[in-house]
Design a protein around this motif. Structure first.
Motif, short mmCIF file in Angstrom:
data_model
loop_
_atom_site.label_atom_id
_atom_site.label_comp_id
_atom_site.label_asym_id
_atom_site.label_seq_id
_atom_site.Cartn_x
_atom_site.Cartn_y
_atom_site.Cartn_z
N GLY A 176 -1.85 2.10 17.58
CA GLY A 176 -3.10 2.51 16.70
C GLY A 176 -4.01 1.14 16.83
O GLY A 176 -4.56 0.63 15.70
N LEU A 177 -4.36 0.55 18.13
CA LEU A 177 -5.00 -0.58 18.06
C LEU A 177 -6.39 -0.19 18.19
O LEU A 177 -6.99 0.60 18.76
CB LEU A 177 -4.56 -1.49 19.25
CG LEU A 177 -3.26 -2.18 19.14
CD1 LEU A 177 -3.07 -2.75 20.37
CD2 LEU A 177 -3.03 -3.01 17.97
N ILE A 178 -7.28 -1.18 17.39
CA ILE A 178 -8.83 -1.15 17.98
C ILE A 178 -9.37 -2.52 18.62
O ILE A 178 -8.56 -3.51 18.41
CB ILE A 178 -9.67 -1.12 16.59
CG1 ILE A 178 -9.34 -2.10 15.41
CG2 ILE A 178 -9.28 0.32 15.97
CD1 ILE A 178 -10.39 -2.38 14.22
N VAL A 179 -10.24 -2.47 19.11
CA VAL A 179 -10.79 -3.57 19.84
C VAL A 179 -12.14 -3.82 19.43
O VAL A 179 -13.04 -3.10 19.05
CB VAL A 179 -11.02 -3.33 21.36
CG1 VAL A 179 -11.63 -4.48 22.06
CG2 VAL A 179 -9.66 -2.92 21.99
N GLN A 180 -12.60 -4.98 19.08
CA GLN A 180 -13.66 -5.62 18.43
C GLN A 180 -14.40 -6.88 19.05
O GLN A 180 -13.46 -7.41 19.61
CB GLN A 180 -13.47 -5.98 16.95
CG GLN A 180 -13.37 -4.67 16.10
CD GLN A 180 -13.05 -5.15 14.59
OE1 GLN A 180 -12.65 -6.13 14.20
NE2 GLN A 180 -13.71 -4.47 13.71
N ASP A 181 -15.48 -6.86 18.83
CA ASP A 181 -16.14 -8.09 19.33
C ASP A 181 -15.63 -9.43 18.92
O ASP A 181 -15.40 -9.52 17.65
CB ASP A 181 -17.69 -8.31 19.18
CG ASP A 181 -18.48 -7.07 19.90
OD1 ASP A 181 -18.15 -7.03 21.15
OD2 ASP A 181 -19.53 -6.38 19.42
N PHE A 182 -15.61 -10.41 19.70
CA PHE A 182 -14.93 -11.66 19.06
C PHE A 182 -16.10 -12.50 18.15
O PHE A 182 -17.19 -12.41 18.49
CB PHE A 182 -14.73 -12.62 20.22
CG PHE A 182 -14.22 -14.06 19.77
CD1 PHE A 182 -13.05 -14.22 19.19
CD2 PHE A 182 -15.03 -15.05 20.35
CE1 PHE A 182 -12.76 -15.62 18.94
CE2 PHE A 182 -14.55 -16.47 20.07
CZ PHE A 182 -13.28 -16.60 19.37
N LEU A 183 -15.60 -12.63 16.80
CA LEU A 183 -16.31 -13.31 15.95
C LEU A 183 -16.08 -14.89 15.87
O LEU A 183 -14.64 -15.14 15.21
CB LEU A 183 -16.36 -12.85 14.64
CG LEU A 183 -16.54 -11.16 14.60
CD1 LEU A 183 -16.40 -10.40 13.31
CD2 LEU A 183 -17.87 -10.95 15.18
N PRO A 184 -16.56 -15.74 16.65
CA PRO A 184 -16.12 -17.03 16.43
C PRO A 184 -16.43 -18.07 15.25
O PRO A 184 -15.83 -19.17 15.09
CB PRO A 184 -16.74 -17.72 17.79
CG PRO A 184 -18.17 -17.20 17.82
CD PRO A 184 -17.90 -15.57 17.18
N GLY A 185 -17.49 -17.52 14.35
CA GLY A 185 -17.94 -18.36 13.19
C GLY A 185 -16.93 -18.33 12.16
O GLY A 185 -15.78 -18.05 12.18
N GLU A 186 -17.44 -19.12 11.04
CA GLU A 186 -16.71 -19.31 9.90
C GLU A 186 -16.52 -17.86 9.27
O GLU A 186 -17.18 -17.28 9.08
CB GLU A 186 -17.45 -20.41 8.88
CG GLU A 186 -16.61 -20.68 7.75
CD GLU A 186 -16.98 -21.63 6.97
OE1 GLU A 186 -16.44 -22.23 6.12
OE2 GLU A 186 -18.26 -22.22 7.31
N GLU A 187 -15.28 -17.82 8.63
CA GLU A 187 -14.74 -16.72 7.62
C GLU A 187 -15.08 -17.00 6.40
O GLU A 187 -14.86 -18.09 5.83
CB GLU A 187 -13.63 -16.36 7.94
CG GLU A 187 -13.00 -15.12 7.30
CD GLU A 187 -11.44 -14.73 7.60
OE1 GLU A 187 -10.91 -13.95 6.76
OE2 GLU A 187 -11.24 -15.22 8.66
N TYR A 188 -15.77 -15.77 5.66
CA TYR A 188 -16.08 -15.99 4.14
C TYR A 188 -15.32 -14.77 3.53
O TYR A 188 -15.12 -13.47 4.10
CB TYR A 188 -17.27 -16.00 3.95
CG TYR A 188 -18.03 -16.99 4.59
CD1 TYR A 188 -18.24 -18.39 3.76
CD2 TYR A 188 -18.70 -16.92 5.65
CE1 TYR A 188 -19.20 -19.07 4.49
CE2 TYR A 188 -19.38 -17.71 6.24
CZ TYR A 188 -19.58 -19.12 5.72
OH TYR A 188 -20.27 -20.25 6.09
#
Length: 329
Positions: A176-188
């Protein structure tokens, strides 16, 4: 007129924060429950208001809450646990006349399924590319690395960095995996509350400077219109009524985009309350049918978490067959 409120998940950080918030109100009588008798939040209320419940996945969980509603004349039920929320939201009528302080079952199920969430929120333009692992993901021209993660589940469990095309092709298709674009920035994390019409009363962004077991234990609130507007747009897209925690991360271009939504009270709630937005109190008013302010402002503050012991008499410890204090999907 005094109203009676039951808070479940009293062993988790969110449950403790909700109980402490509501105990400050003279017009509310707070009951606390957990499946574990060692849950600290149970002991914040008087002994006569302490309760044990079955696990959220147990067939008797909803009937047990219904029995408490009748026995304790409860007006409002607040759960801080994902599994319990789903069970209760799909069977609200069984706990009547008490009201469940939770979004609709559709909102909950959408938020807790990352693929469904991305599809629902795609019109906002705030979602990273999200595709089910397997042939659909293999057909996409990704910029590596990318992320693979479970469609359902909280925190970082099961998340993996996919370095290249070979690693993508090797991903299992039965998890049940999904694949997403890599998000390298800060998390909020943005704590959001919406009123009965879905209008946003407050959206409070905060940083996650220190994280322990998926819960931010240090951070600060941030006055950032981009983050506030993005979280509000996501909340409206999923039809939020009540509280949710919208997690955003900056992409390669520095734009804040959706990471996930937790449609419940966050563990770092004390920071948002200290910033001026007492979300548990607002949620109680909302689901008790009281009018909320059109907008609640917040200020920038920081917090760090420390360990605090709750001392109780031996005879006051509730005996439970369940070892854990919190369940998650």
């Amino acid at each position: 007129m005094t109203k009676r409120v039951l808070v479940t998940g009293a062993g988790g950080p969110a449950g403790v924060a909700v109980i402490r918030s509501l105990l400050r109100r003279a017009d509310l009588e707070v009951f606390a429950a957990d499946m574990d008798g060692w849950a600290s939040g149970i002991y914040l209320v008087p002994p006569v208001r302490r309760r044990l419940v079955p696990p959220g996945r147990d067939a008797d969980f909803v009937p047990a809450i219904a029995r408490m509603v009748a026995a304790d004349a409860l007006d409002l039920v607040i759960s801080t646990v994902d599994v319990e929320l789903i069970a209760l939201a799909e069977r609200r009528e069984e706990i009547a006349p008490a009201v469940l302080a939770a979004p609709s079952a559709d909102t909950l199920n959408t938020a807790l399924d990352k693929l469904a969430l991305a599809e629902r929120c795609a019109p906002t333009g705030l979602t990273p590319r999200t595709v089910a692992a397997g042939p659909a993901a293999q057909a996409v021209d990704w910029e590596f690395p990318v992320f693979a993660k479970p469609r359902r589940g909280a925190g970082s469990r099961g998340v993996r960095l996919v370095a290249d095309r070979a690693a993508l092709d090797a991903l299992p298709t039965d998890e049940g995996l999904i694949v997403q674009d890599f998000l390298p920035g800060e998390e909020y994390s943005v704590d959001v509350i919406a009123d009965a019409q879905g209008d946003i009363v407050a959206a409070v962004p905060r940083t996650r400077a220190r994280v322990d077991s998926g819960v931010a234990i240090a951070g600060r609130t941030v006055a950032d219109p981009e983050l506030e507007d993005a979280a509000a747009a996501i909340a409206r897209a999923i039809g939020l009524v009540g509280v949710a925690n919208v997690q955003l991360r900056r992409d390669r271009a520095g734009r804040a985009v959706l990471l996930e939504v937790n449609p419940r009270f966050p563990g770092a709630l004390p920071l948002t309350i200290a910033a001026g937005v007492d979300i548990p109190s607002l949620v109680a008013d909302l689901f008790l049918g009281r009018e909320l302010p059109a907008r609640v402002p917040f200020r920038e503050v920081a917090s760090v978490r420390f360990l605090e012991d709750v001392i109780v008499e031996i005879d006051d410890v509730l005996v439970s067959d369940h070892a854990g204090h919190q369940e998650e999907l």
